[in-house]
Structure formats: structure tokens, C-alpha cells
Design a protein around this motif. Structure first.
Motif, PDB file in Angstrom:
ATOM      1  N   ALA A 143       0.829  -1.210   0.000  1.00 30.02           N
ATOM      2  CA  ALA A 143       0.000   0.000   0.000  1.00 30.02           C
ATOM      3  C   ALA A 143       0.861   1.255   0.000  1.00 30.02           C
ATOM      4  O   ALA A 143       0.545   2.243  -0.682  1.00 30.02           O
ATOM      5  CB  ALA A 143      -0.929  -0.007   1.216  1.00 30.02           C
ATOM      6  N   GLU A 144       1.959   1.232   0.747  1.00 28.78           N
ATOM      7  CA  GLU A 144       2.845   2.396   0.790  1.00 28.78           C
ATOM      8  C   GLU A 144       3.387   2.732  -0.590  1.00 28.78           C
ATOM      9  O   GLU A 144       3.384   3.902  -1.011  1.00 28.78           O
ATOM     10  CB  GLU A 144       4.005   2.146   1.752  1.00 28.78           C
ATOM     11  N   LYS A 145       3.830   1.716  -1.326  1.00 30.71           N
ATOM     12  CA  LYS A 145       4.364   1.953  -2.667  1.00 30.71           C
ATOM     13  C   LYS A 145       3.293   2.524  -3.593  1.00 30.71           C
ATOM     14  O   LYS A 145       3.580   3.420  -4.405  1.00 30.71           O
ATOM     15  CB  LYS A 145       4.916   0.643  -3.239  1.00 30.71           C
ATOM     16  N   HIS A 146       2.074   2.016  -3.483  1.00 28.20           N
ATOM     17  CA  HIS A 146       1.030   2.426  -4.421  1.00 28.20           C
ATOM     18  C   HIS A 146       0.418   3.774  -4.042  1.00 28.20           C
ATOM     19  O   HIS A 146       0.212   4.627  -4.913  1.00 28.20           O
ATOM     20  CB  HIS A 146      -0.069   1.367  -4.480  1.00 28.20           C
ATOM     21  N   LEU A 147       0.112   3.976  -2.787  1.00 24.97           N
ATOM     22  CA  LEU A 147      -0.540   5.213  -2.368  1.00 24.97           C
ATOM     23  C   LEU A 147       0.372   6.427  -2.474  1.00 24.97           C
ATOM     24  O   LEU A 147      -0.108   7.569  -2.480  1.00 24.97           O
ATOM     25  CB  LEU A 147      -1.084   5.098  -0.942  1.00 24.97           C
ATOM     26  N   SER A 148       1.669   6.204  -2.576  1.00 25.85           N
ATOM     27  CA  SER A 148       2.609   7.310  -2.776  1.00 25.85           C
ATOM     28  C   SER A 148       2.912   7.527  -4.254  1.00 25.85           C
ATOM     29  O   SER A 148       3.776   8.328  -4.604  1.00 25.85           O
ATOM     30  CB  SER A 148       3.909   7.054  -2.008  1.00 25.85           C
ATOM     31  N   SER A 149       2.177   6.829  -5.132  1.00 30.21           N
ATOM     32  CA  SER A 149       2.358   6.980  -6.580  1.00 30.21           C
ATOM     33  C   SER A 149       1.121   7.630  -7.188  1.00 30.21           C
ATOM     34  O   SER A 149       0.029   7.581  -6.612  1.00 30.21           O
ATOM     35  CB  SER A 149       2.586   5.611  -7.232  1.00 30.21           C
ATOM     36  N   ILE A 150       1.281   8.215  -8.374  1.00 35.04           N
ATOM     37  CA  ILE A 150       0.137   8.877  -9.013  1.00 35.04           C
ATOM     38  C   ILE A 150      -0.847   7.858  -9.576  1.00 35.04           C
ATOM     39  O   ILE A 150      -2.007   8.197  -9.848  1.00 35.04           O
ATOM     40  CB  ILE A 150       0.593   9.842 -10.126  1.00 35.04           C
ATOM     41  N   GLU A 151      -0.422   6.602  -9.749  1.00 36.52           N
ATOM     42  CA  GLU A 151      -1.328   5.567 -10.269  1.00 36.52           C
ATOM     43  C   GLU A 151      -2.514   5.333  -9.337  1.00 36.52           C
ATOM     44  O   GLU A 151      -3.584   4.886  -9.778  1.00 36.52           O
ATOM     45  CB  GLU A 151      -0.576   4.254 -10.471  1.00 36.52           C
TER      46      GLU A 151
END
Length: 361
Positions: free
Chosen positions: A218-226
Motif C-alpha cells: 500500500a505504501e508503494k502504491h498510495l505514494s504513486s500517481i497511479e
């Protein structure tokens, strides 16, 4: 494959939606007009999506009779309703007439299926896409846990359009609090997920902390614009898909699927059973079925799938928390490394560790 299913219940809707990204799946399989596709049924969504490129045949296979009944219901809804009514009926849009729409949909169902859904009118009235065990688990998180962590305004800000640097700043300064990390890990722990989300038998092969693993993803994804346009994340954090619909429910795709719906066959049983009735599958949507298997069973099933697959068959599958690689279990199989890596990066199913595309040599 029977061994993996001995301790798994099959008397309720486990998944009301497919939680694998159909856009990634379609890019990975590259289905063509003459292809014959074997697809793990689940909630049916991705099996429907596989119809958009007009294959010769898609066989949606599942061992769970309730999941198959759900696929039949959705198939009948696609057949009988226009797009707007379809969205209403399943629950993508607000509606006060779902039972009236059901009277239309059920006419295309077999008598036993009509009775099955007649006995579950409350589920239909409340929107069938909210009625799976996993969906209720996510809704519990959205409605009971998340309000203690973030306000609705802050949740909206997470999805607001911004640059990558702005998204990272927002995530680390305003979202990734100790309360978020602590409650998230507790709610998505092995025990809580096994009790309220997935069947405990499906976590048997997991040797990592479930909560910590998913928090890291979740950390990797929620910190991305995707994450800003991710309908799966929208459901988890807001309790609905919002304006970014799953692939099969988007209007343009829906119309193509509707025209090709008779090319979808729904099959009760194991993947191996389908080989006895249908031949020459050359594209395989295997979902994340290997997640539940022991290493020995995984090797056996992988070998069977490759043995019965057509020449140059393509196999697409996800890994969640259990590493399973068909190319390491079966000879004459090659991983499409670049395709797998690129599609894994674009996967809206951010909780998965990777997406695999393997080709039979």
C-alpha cells in the motif's frame, strides 16, 4: 487440484468482484480472434473482459457453485439489460428498482438459478457487487476503521490529481501516520483477514506477516500517481468503485461483451476437468490459484496445465504472498520478463507482489 480445496467452504459468495486488474490481464494474454481461453471464474468479471477481442471461446471454470451462480446472474444481466440498467442492477449506480430489473434478468436463467436468486433478493436489492465476504471485509474497513484514521476530506485529497512529488509529500506528511500503520496492520493481519476476509485455508501457505506485507504494498502504491484513478483502491477506501469502473463495466467494453456473450461457457469443476470436455486452450487466465497450493501440488498442477495447453500457449497468473513461478516448475516454459515486470508496475491490484506471463515453448 482437489487437495487444496478440502478445507474450503463453498456455500457463500466469496468474491462479488474480481480483484485482479483486467487491463493488465488483457495486455498480458493478448487474446486474438481464434483463441480458446481457459479462465478461472471467480466473480466472472475478467472472464467477461476476455470477450472484448472476440476469441473463439472463453470457458470460465470454478469449483465453487455459488461463484458460478453469480457469474450466471451477471451473464444474464449483460444479455438482457442496457448499460445504464446493468450498472444499476449490479450496484455500480444508485437504484430503487433492482428487483424490477431482476424480473427481467431472471427470465434468462435456468429454473434452479431463478430459485437460488429468488431466495437472495435482499442481496440483489442491496447491490450484488457489495455482497461477497471479501467486499464486506473491505466495507468494514472503510466504514468502521478508516474513520478513526482519516477524514473523508483527506481521503478525497489522496485521490486528487497531483504530480508524483506532490503525491509523495501528501502520503508521507498527511497519510502515513502511526495510527494508519498500526490499525492497518491489525485489520489486515492473518487472523482478522482469515476470519472476515479470505477463507483461512487460503492463507495456509503464507509464511509472512500479512498485515506488514500489504502495508508495504500500500505504501508503494498510495505514494504513486497511479493510485489516483484506481477503482479497486477507491472501493477499499470509499466503499464504492466511483467513476473509474472495472474493465467489463465500462460502456464501450460492455457493448462488445454483450455482442460476444454467447462465446462464454460457464463450467463447474477443476481446470483439469475442463480439459476433458474442451481442447486446445492456448490462453490461460489462472488468477492467483497457485497461492493456495503446497509446492508439490503446485508443480503437479503447473505440469498438467502446460501438458494440455496448445502449442505456444500463454499463461497469466498473479502472486500475492506466496512465490510461485511456473517456469521453475515446468520445462519448455519461458517467462516474458519485460512484459511481466512492466505490467506488474501498472497493476491496479497493488496488493499483489507480481503478475506473470509465461509462454510454452
Amino acid at each position: 487440484m482437489q487437495e487444496q480445496l478440502i478445507n474450503v467452504r463453498h456455500d457463500y459468495i466469496r468474491y462479488a468482484n474480481c480483484w485482479e486488474d483486467a487491463d493488465v490481464l488483457l495486455d498480458g494474454l493478448n487474446v486474438q480472434q481464434d483463441d480458446r481461453v481457459l479462465s478461472i471464474g471467480s466473480a466472472g468479471d475478467n472472464s467477461f473482459s476476455l470477450l472484448v477481442n472476440n476469441p473463439e471461446l472463453v470457458v470460465a471454470v470454478d469449483i465453487n457453485p455459488i461463484q458460478l451462480n453469480l457469474i450466471e446472474l451477471k451473464k444474464s444481466a449483460i444479455t438482457t439489460l442496457d448499460h445504464s440498467s446493468f450498472l444499476e442492477f449490479l450496484g455500480f449506480k444508485e437504484s430503487s428498482r433492482r428487483l424490477d430489473l431482476f424480473d427481467i434478468v431472471k427470465k434468462h436463467l435456468a429454473t434452479n438459478l431463478q430459485q437460488f436468486w429468488e431466495n437472495r433478493k435482499e442481496d440483489i436489492e442491496n447491490g450484488i457487487i457489495y455482497q461477497g465476504k471479501l467486499e464486506r471485509y473491505f466495507i468494514l474497513f472503510h466504514s468502521k476503521i478508516l474513520p478513526f484514521i482519516h477524514s473523508k476530506k483527506r481521503i478525497d485529497r489522496l485521490f486528487a490529481e497531483k504530480s508524483l512529488s506532490q503525491q509523495k509529500i501528501f502520503f508521507y506528511q498527511h497519510w502515513n501516520s502511526w495510527r494508519w500503520k498500526t490499525l492497518f496492520k491489525v485489520f489486515f493481519s492473518n487472523y482478522v483477514m482469515g476470519k472476515f476476509g479470505r477463507d483461512p485455508a487460503f492463507l495456509k501457505e503464507v509464511n509472512v506477516s500479512v498485515g506488514s506485507f500489504i502495508l508495504g504494498q500500500a505504501e508503494k502504491h498510495l505514494s504513486s500517481i497511479e493510485c489516483q484513478k484506481n477503482y479497486l483502491l477507491n472501493y477499499i477506501l470509499k466503499g464504492e468503485f466511483g467513476s473509474f469502473l472495472p474493465h467489463y463495466a465500462r460502456k464501450a467494453n460492455f457493448e462488445i461483451i454483450k455482442n460476444n456473450i454467447e462465446k462464454l461457457t460457464i463450467f463447474s469443476g477443476l481446470a483439469e476437468d475442463a480439459f476433458q470436455q474442451y481442447a486446445e486452450f492456448n490462453k490461460f487466465n489462472l488468477s492467483n490459484i497457485f497461492e493456495y497450493m503446497s509446492p508439490e501440488l503446485f508443480k503437479t498442477v503447473a505440469k498438467n496445465l502446460v501438458e494440455y495447453g496448445a502449442e505456444k500457449a500463454t499463461y497469466a497468473y498473479w502472486n500475492l504472498m506466496v512465490p510461485r513461478d511456473m517456469t521453475k516448475a515446468v520445462k519448455h516454459l519461458k517467462k516474458e520478463e519485460d512484459i511481466s515486470k512492466n505490467l506488474s508496475k501498472n497493476d491496479k491490484g497493488f496488493f499483489y507482489s507480481n503478475f506473470n506471463v509465461d509462454i510454452k515453448l
